[in-house]
Design a protein around this motif. Structure first.
Motif, PDB file in Angstrom:
ATOM      1  N   LEU A  39     -12.682  15.967  11.632  1.00  0.00           N
ATOM      2  CA  LEU A  39     -12.299  14.823  10.799  1.00  0.00           C
ATOM      3  C   LEU A  39     -12.752  15.041   9.360  1.00  0.00           C
ATOM      4  N   ASP A  40     -13.956  15.552   9.205  1.00  0.00           N
ATOM      5  CA  ASP A  40     -14.473  15.815   7.850  1.00  0.00           C
ATOM      6  C   ASP A  40     -13.602  16.831   7.118  1.00  0.00           C
ATOM      7  N   LYS A  41     -13.208  17.905   7.824  1.00  0.00           N
ATOM      8  CA  LYS A  41     -12.373  18.933   7.198  1.00  0.00           C
ATOM      9  C   LYS A  41     -11.003  18.367   6.825  1.00  0.00           C
ATOM     10  N   LEU A  42     -10.440  17.558   7.728  1.00  0.00           N
ATOM     11  CA  LEU A  42      -9.134  16.957   7.441  1.00  0.00           C
ATOM     12  C   LEU A  42      -9.212  16.070   6.201  1.00  0.00           C
ATOM     13  N   VAL A  43     -10.229  15.240   6.121  1.00  0.00           N
ATOM     14  CA  VAL A  43     -10.400  14.345   4.972  1.00  0.00           C
ATOM     15  C   VAL A  43     -10.590  15.141   3.684  1.00  0.00           C
ATOM     16  N   ASN A  44     -11.392  16.212   3.736  1.00  0.00           N
ATOM     17  CA  ASN A  44     -11.609  17.031   2.542  1.00  0.00           C
ATOM     18  C   ASN A  44     -10.306  17.650   2.046  1.00  0.00           C
ATOM     19  N   ILE A  45      -9.482  18.102   2.972  1.00  0.00           N
ATOM     20  CA  ILE A  45      -8.196  18.710   2.588  1.00  0.00           C
ATOM     21  C   ILE A  45      -7.259  17.656   2.003  1.00  0.00           C
ATOM     22  N   LEU A  46      -7.231  16.476   2.638  1.00  0.00           N
ATOM     23  CA  LEU A  46      -6.388  15.396   2.111  1.00  0.00           C
ATOM     24  C   LEU A  46      -6.798  15.045   0.686  1.00  0.00           C
ATOM     25  N   VAL A  97     -15.598   4.508  10.507  1.00  0.00           N
ATOM     26  CA  VAL A  97     -14.807   3.654   9.614  1.00  0.00           C
ATOM     27  C   VAL A  97     -13.995   4.556   8.699  1.00  0.00           C
ATOM     28  N   ALA A  98     -12.685   4.335   8.676  1.00  0.00           N
ATOM     29  CA  ALA A  98     -11.811   5.079   7.772  1.00  0.00           C
ATOM     30  C   ALA A  98     -11.543   4.208   6.543  1.00  0.00           C
ATOM     31  N   ILE A  99     -11.692   4.782   5.354  1.00  0.00           N
ATOM     32  CA  ILE A  99     -11.511   4.056   4.091  1.00  0.00           C
ATOM     33  C   ILE A  99     -10.472   4.767   3.243  1.00  0.00           C
ATOM     34  N   LEU A 100      -9.478   4.014   2.786  1.00  0.00           N
ATOM     35  CA  LEU A 100      -8.456   4.551   1.899  1.00  0.00           C
ATOM     36  C   LEU A 100      -8.467   3.749   0.605  1.00  0.00           C
ATOM     37  N   VAL A 101      -8.506   4.433  -0.529  1.00  0.00           N
ATOM     38  CA  VAL A 101      -8.480   3.796  -1.841  1.00  0.00           C
ATOM     39  C   VAL A 101      -7.225   4.249  -2.560  1.00  0.00           C
ATOM     40  N   THR A 102      -6.454   3.295  -3.099  1.00  0.00           N
ATOM     41  CA  THR A 102      -5.225   3.639  -3.825  1.00  0.00           C
ATOM     42  C   THR A 102      -5.482   3.644  -5.328  1.00  0.00           C
ATOM     43  N   TYR A 160      -5.340  10.064  14.808  1.00  0.00           N
ATOM     44  CA  TYR A 160      -6.278   8.954  14.705  1.00  0.00           C
ATOM     45  C   TYR A 160      -6.477   8.513  13.255  1.00  0.00           C
ATOM     46  N   VAL A 161      -6.493   9.439  12.338  1.00  0.00           N
ATOM     47  CA  VAL A 161      -6.607   9.070  10.921  1.00  0.00           C
ATOM     48  C   VAL A 161      -5.371   8.302  10.477  1.00  0.00           C
ATOM     49  N   LYS A 162      -4.210   8.766  10.907  1.00  0.00           N
ATOM     50  CA  LYS A 162      -2.947   8.096  10.554  1.00  0.00           C
ATOM     51  C   LYS A 162      -2.912   6.682  11.119  1.00  0.00           C
ATOM     52  N   VAL A 190       0.829  -1.206   0.000  1.00  0.00           N
ATOM     53  CA  VAL A 190       0.000   0.000   0.000  1.00  0.00           C
ATOM     54  C   VAL A 190       0.863   1.254   0.000  1.00  0.00           C
ATOM     55  N   PHE A 191       1.949   1.243   0.775  1.00  0.00           N
ATOM     56  CA  PHE A 191       2.783   2.432   0.890  1.00  0.00           C
ATOM     57  C   PHE A 191       3.500   2.764  -0.422  1.00  0.00           C
ATOM     58  N   GLU A 192       3.541   1.794  -1.357  1.00  0.00           N
ATOM     59  CA  GLU A 192       4.233   2.026  -2.618  1.00  0.00           C
ATOM     60  C   GLU A 192       3.271   2.496  -3.703  1.00  0.00           C
ATOM     61  N   THR A 193       1.986   2.628  -3.353  1.00  0.00           N
ATOM     62  CA  THR A 193       0.998   3.093  -4.311  1.00  0.00           C
ATOM     63  C   THR A 193       0.600   4.531  -3.973  1.00  0.00           C
ATOM     64  N   LYS A 194      -0.355   5.069  -4.719  1.00  0.00           N
ATOM     65  CA  LYS A 194      -0.715   6.480  -4.571  1.00  0.00           C
ATOM     66  C   LYS A 194      -2.149   6.645  -4.072  1.00  0.00           C
ATOM     67  N   LEU A 195      -2.364   7.739  -3.379  1.00  0.00           N
ATOM     68  CA  LEU A 195      -3.687   8.030  -2.831  1.00  0.00           C
ATOM     69  C   LEU A 195      -4.668   8.377  -3.945  1.00  0.00           C
ATOM     70  N   LYS A 196      -5.821   7.731  -3.895  1.00  0.00           N
ATOM     71  CA  LYS A 196      -6.902   8.081  -4.810  1.00  0.00           C
ATOM     72  C   LYS A 196      -8.044   8.768  -4.052  1.00  0.00           C
ATOM     73  N   GLN A 197      -8.367   8.234  -2.881  1.00  0.00           N
ATOM     74  CA  GLN A 197      -9.459   8.840  -2.102  1.00  0.00           C
ATOM     75  C   GLN A 197      -9.408   8.367  -0.659  1.00  0.00           C
ATOM     76  N   ILE A 198      -9.800   9.243   0.247  1.00  0.00           N
ATOM     77  CA  ILE A 198      -9.980   8.905   1.654  1.00  0.00           C
ATOM     78  C   ILE A 198     -11.407   9.269   2.054  1.00  0.00           C
ATOM     79  N   GLN A 199     -12.030   8.385   2.829  1.00  0.00           N
ATOM     80  CA  GLN A 199     -13.357   8.662   3.367  1.00  0.00           C
ATOM     81  C   GLN A 199     -13.388   8.293   4.847  1.00  0.00           C
ATOM     82  N   ILE A 200     -14.175   9.005   5.615  1.00  0.00           N
ATOM     83  CA  ILE A 200     -14.466   8.599   6.984  1.00  0.00           C
ATOM     84  C   ILE A 200     -15.981   8.601   7.147  1.00  0.00           C
ATOM     85  N   ILE A 201     -16.510   7.454   7.541  1.00  0.00           N
ATOM     86  CA  ILE A 201     -17.954   7.298   7.698  1.00  0.00           C
ATOM     87  C   ILE A 201     -18.260   7.080   9.174  1.00  0.00           C
ATOM     88  N   SER A 202     -19.032   7.970   9.762  1.00  0.00           N
ATOM     89  CA  SER A 202     -19.398   7.852  11.170  1.00  0.00           C
ATOM     90  C   SER A 202     -20.437   6.755  11.349  1.00  0.00           C
TER      91      SER A 202
END
Length: 340
Positions: A174-181, A148-153, A218-220, A129-141
């Protein structure tokens, strides 16, 4: 040093045993087109090969079977490049022409086609995973305290983990952090996210959140601190079709080790570039010591990104399998490169 006649007898024995799984006697060898010497001469050569440890006599037959030493010599010195059929090449080509949107789908499909073509068990280790690239992050309350934190590469891999939201963190932070990421870091290699967040957008995040440090901690922890193994297995039950594997305990041990994904992944990570063949007792795992494991790697530039493997009996079609792995690893390398 083996004589030319001994080399020929050894090759015939191994080629025949690979196809039939039956001990080979001198009479069967004498009927081969390439054999022009008598059964008595063949018996003498077989006796010498047995004394040198290249073949073994079974309890149930007067014929001989290859030893692990014989297979090793065969792989190192006797096999020649195998020309894959047009059907085999088409099966591989179609795997890469299905318009799949994610690299991970291609890897899964590759594992299936490899097991289908060989009737062995295929295992493919995907890129970390660390060798791929970020496509999207989501956090669902899920509630006021869990999410639930979701990461898509970019390769299509999805990480999702539940975590507890401490009372000190506002869900809006958390929502603001995810939006910025998602706005600033899409396309950045996962391994670089931590550095870029602190060097490039920390000030921005701080201005929009009340407790940046805690929210990011916590996201990390949920997404970046632990990598899940991405192991794709095709044809796990194919091993049951091999006559060598009728022993229930032997099968149980093999299936048990295949469930231990971390151990299998560590084994495949240790593979070096090119084709590697481990025969019988050469395998580090006890459960695999009645098997052969053949691996090939795929890469991005000089960096090894993953490993393809086939697990089967020591009576494996080595030349054909090596050709299949060479073609498939080359195609995966080329496809992976196109993602970058």
């Amino acid at each position: 040093m083996l004589s030319n006649r001994q080399l020929l007898v050894l090759q015939v024995i191994i080629d025949e045993f690979i196809q039939t799984a039956q001990p080979i006697g001198s009479r069967a060898i004498s009927k081969k087109e390439d054999i022009s010497f008598s059964s008595a001469t063949i018996r003498n050569e077989m006796a010498d090969l047995e004394e040198m440890g290249y073949i073994e006599k079974t309890h149930s037959s007067s014929g001989r079977v290859p030893s692990e030493k014989g297979y090793r010599f065969y792989v190192d010195h006797l096999i020649s490049p195998f020309r894959l059929s047009s059907d085999e090449m088409n099966s591989i080509t179609h795997t890469f022409e299905k318009g799949m949107l994610e690299f991970e789908q291609i890897v899964q499909s590759s594992a299936r086609v490899l097991s289908d073509l060989t009737n062995y068990t295929s295992i493919i280790l995907g890129p970390e995973v660390f060798e791929t690239k970020l496509k999207q992050i989501q956090i669902i309350s899920l509630s006021s305290t869990t999410a639930v934190a979701i990461l898509v590469t970019n390769t299509g891999h999805v990480e999702h983990r539940s975590f507890t939201i401490p009372a000190t963190i506002q869900p809006s932070d958390l929502d603001k952090l995810v939006n910025i990421l998602n706005d600033r870091l899409v396309g950045v290699p996962i391994i670089q996210l931590h550095e870029k967040l602190y060097t490039e957008i920390a000030e921005l995040v701080n201005s929009y959140t009340q407790d940046f440090e805690t929210a990011y901690k916590y996201v990390k922890a949920a997404l970046f601190d632990e990598q899940h193994v991405k192991l794709y297995v095709g044809g796990k039950t194919n091993i049951l079709m091999q006559p060598e594997f009728k022993d229930v305990e032997k099968i149980r041990s093999l299936f048990t080790i295949m469930e231990k994904e971390d151990e299998i992944a560590n084994l495949l990570r240790s593979s070096t570039g090119g084709i590697n063949v481990s025969i019988g007792q050469e395998n580090k795992m006890d459960a695999m010591q009645d098997c052969s494991l053949i691996t090939a790697t795929y890469s991005l530039g000089d960096k090894q990104m993953g490993t393809i493997a086939l697990l089967g009996p020591t009576r494996m079609e080595y030349s054909r399998v090596i050709s299949l792995l060479n073609v498939l690893s080359s195609r995966l390398t080329k496809t992976f490169h196109s993602w970058y």
